[in-house]
Scaffold this motif. Sequence first.
Motif, PDB file in Angstrom:
ATOM      1  N   HIS A  27      10.927 -52.046  10.441  1.00  0.00           N
ATOM      2  CA  HIS A  27      11.100 -50.594  10.333  1.00  0.00           C
ATOM      3  C   HIS A  27      10.549 -50.038   9.019  1.00  0.00           C
ATOM      4  CE1 HIS A  27      13.458 -50.524  14.010  1.00  0.00           C
ATOM      5  NE2 HIS A  27      14.210 -51.505  13.538  1.00  0.00           N
ATOM      6  N   ALA A  29      11.507 -50.184   6.036  1.00  0.00           N
ATOM      7  CA  ALA A  29      12.566 -49.448   5.337  1.00  0.00           C
ATOM      8  C   ALA A  29      12.386 -49.461   3.830  1.00  0.00           C
ATOM      9  CB  ALA A  29      13.933 -50.028   5.704  1.00  0.00           C
ATOM     10  N   THR A  38      16.869 -51.692   0.611  1.00  0.00           N
ATOM     11  CA  THR A  38      17.792 -51.620   1.752  1.00  0.00           C
ATOM     12  C   THR A  38      18.865 -52.695   1.649  1.00  0.00           C
ATOM     13  OG1 THR A  38      15.929 -50.830   3.081  1.00  0.00           O
ATOM     14  CG2 THR A  38      17.918 -51.465   4.262  1.00  0.00           C
ATOM     15  N   SER A  89      18.116 -40.665   4.193  1.00  0.00           N
ATOM     16  CA  SER A  89      16.715 -40.723   4.608  1.00  0.00           C
ATOM     17  C   SER A  89      16.270 -42.039   5.238  1.00  0.00           C
ATOM     18  CB  SER A  89      15.810 -40.424   3.400  1.00  0.00           C
ATOM     19  OG  SER A  89      16.040 -41.374   2.357  1.00  0.00           O
ATOM     20  N   ARG A  90      16.971 -43.148   4.949  1.00  0.00           N
ATOM     21  CA  ARG A  90      16.505 -44.428   5.493  1.00  0.00           C
ATOM     22  C   ARG A  90      16.896 -44.602   6.949  1.00  0.00           C
ATOM     23  NH1 ARG A  90      17.580 -48.393   0.413  1.00  0.00           N
ATOM     24  NH2 ARG A  90      15.923 -47.536  -0.896  1.00  0.00           N
ATOM     25  N   SER A  91      16.101 -45.384   7.650  1.00  0.00           N
ATOM     26  CA  SER A  91      16.319 -45.561   9.082  1.00  0.00           C
ATOM     27  C   SER A  91      17.637 -46.276   9.362  1.00  0.00           C
ATOM     28  CB  SER A  91      15.168 -46.368   9.692  1.00  0.00           C
ATOM     29  OG  SER A  91      15.442 -46.683  11.040  1.00  0.00           O
ATOM     30  N   LEU A  93      18.207 -47.731  12.051  1.00  0.00           N
ATOM     31  CA  LEU A  93      17.906 -48.802  13.004  1.00  0.00           C
ATOM     32  C   LEU A  93      18.019 -50.181  12.367  1.00  0.00           C
ATOM     33  CD1 LEU A  93      14.842 -47.202  14.839  1.00  0.00           C
ATOM     34  CD2 LEU A  93      17.235 -47.280  15.580  1.00  0.00           C
ATOM     35  N   ASN A 314      22.030 -39.117  10.034  1.00  0.00           N
ATOM     36  CA  ASN A 314      21.529 -40.418   9.592  1.00  0.00           C
ATOM     37  C   ASN A 314      22.597 -41.168   8.805  1.00  0.00           C
ATOM     38  OD1 ASN A 314      18.756 -41.720   9.711  1.00  0.00           O
ATOM     39  ND2 ASN A 314      19.315 -42.092   7.590  1.00  0.00           N
ATOM     40  N   ARG A 317      25.531 -42.406  11.018  1.00  0.00           N
ATOM     41  CA  ARG A 317      25.142 -43.573  11.824  1.00  0.00           C
ATOM     42  C   ARG A 317      25.141 -44.840  10.963  1.00  0.00           C
ATOM     43  NH1 ARG A 317      23.234 -42.389  16.818  1.00  0.00           N
ATOM     44  NH2 ARG A 317      22.602 -40.226  17.222  1.00  0.00           N
TER      45      ARG A 317
END
Length: 382
Positions: A27, A29, A38, A89-91, A93, A314, A317
């Motif tokens: 991803h 990241a 991350t 801002s980071r995914s 996923l 975001n 989650r």
Amino acid sequence: MRHKNTVFHDLLKLLPWKTFDALVARHRADDLVRSFTTRHQLIALLYAQFSGAESLRAVETAMESHQARLYHLGGRAPARSTFADANRSRSPLVFTGLLEQMLAQTDRKTRREMKDVVRLIDSTGLHLSGVGCEWARFSAAVCGAKAHVIFDPDLGRPVYHSLTAAKVNDITAAKEMPIEAGATYVFDLGYYDYEWWARLDAAGCRIVTRFKANTPLCEAKNLPLAPGTRASSDRIGFLPARQAKARKNPMADAVREIVVVTDSGKTLRLLSNDLDAPADEIADLYKRRWLIELFFRLMKQTLRIKRLMGRSQNAVRIQLAAALIAHLLLRLAQSIEKNNRGFLDLERLVKANLMHRKSIVDMRAPQPKNDIDPRQYELILC
């Protein structure tokens, strides 16, 4: 002096870090990230969950005081603004993917026949307020989100989760959930949808839920009651052939109505597509639905999901995924400890000893006393 890991370090060693690194690379990241990676973000999120920190500033201050010990586990104290930017801002996923991999790994370790697998479905609300939560606007004055969970009562953990705004109906989220052919699904009236039931039935799943008060059982035939059963009636029939606006009901197969009276005197009309199991077995399956309510209460007692550190979609989650990962790590620690200690007791011990140089299995043990060199004098203060 020989280095000894902290309790937090021992918990982090239970994570599949190779899987995590692969997700970060997939991803992208960490692209354009200078210092707070991350991995640092995940460690900070888990520190917040285990320590009970309820704000970005609390995480920053507490982790700064343990920076020397964080070095050995690959973590670093985040600046409050940097941590907030990463959550926003980071995914997500990377974190949800890690959670899915951990759940799948647990499933592989506990293989069971699908006819023995029970899945409880429900949702719980998460209150949101302040800047950044417009995505979860419920009314002019209220914002909120929902965590939708499939729970395995035998393993005592979730097997699937999703997050929506609070105004999204439970059945809408359920239609996006994966279906495991042959499993037993237990749910309440929030999932009253004949089309979804028909999909479960077609997959060979057993359904256990409740009738709505105004739903009749058509062409009903009484079944004999077994001696000593708790059921007051047991019937087989069909759901109404037509729905609202004269639509054909896709759930055309026969269903079963079992009427039971609870200990509090409440009468329940249970519905199932299992026409052969004993009535008491169906009633016991529905009674197990209470376990997912206990899980939600346990989550809100032990983990930081009642008061979130970020309110954007975001950030919510990411924090929900981190909370469930923390729950899985505590469950793994509980199995390693093999001390029959309750989950709440273990959570309290971890919180109290998080940055102490102890092993997970000896958190209750007192710190060993340093041996006195016989060549030295002992100073005794009177």
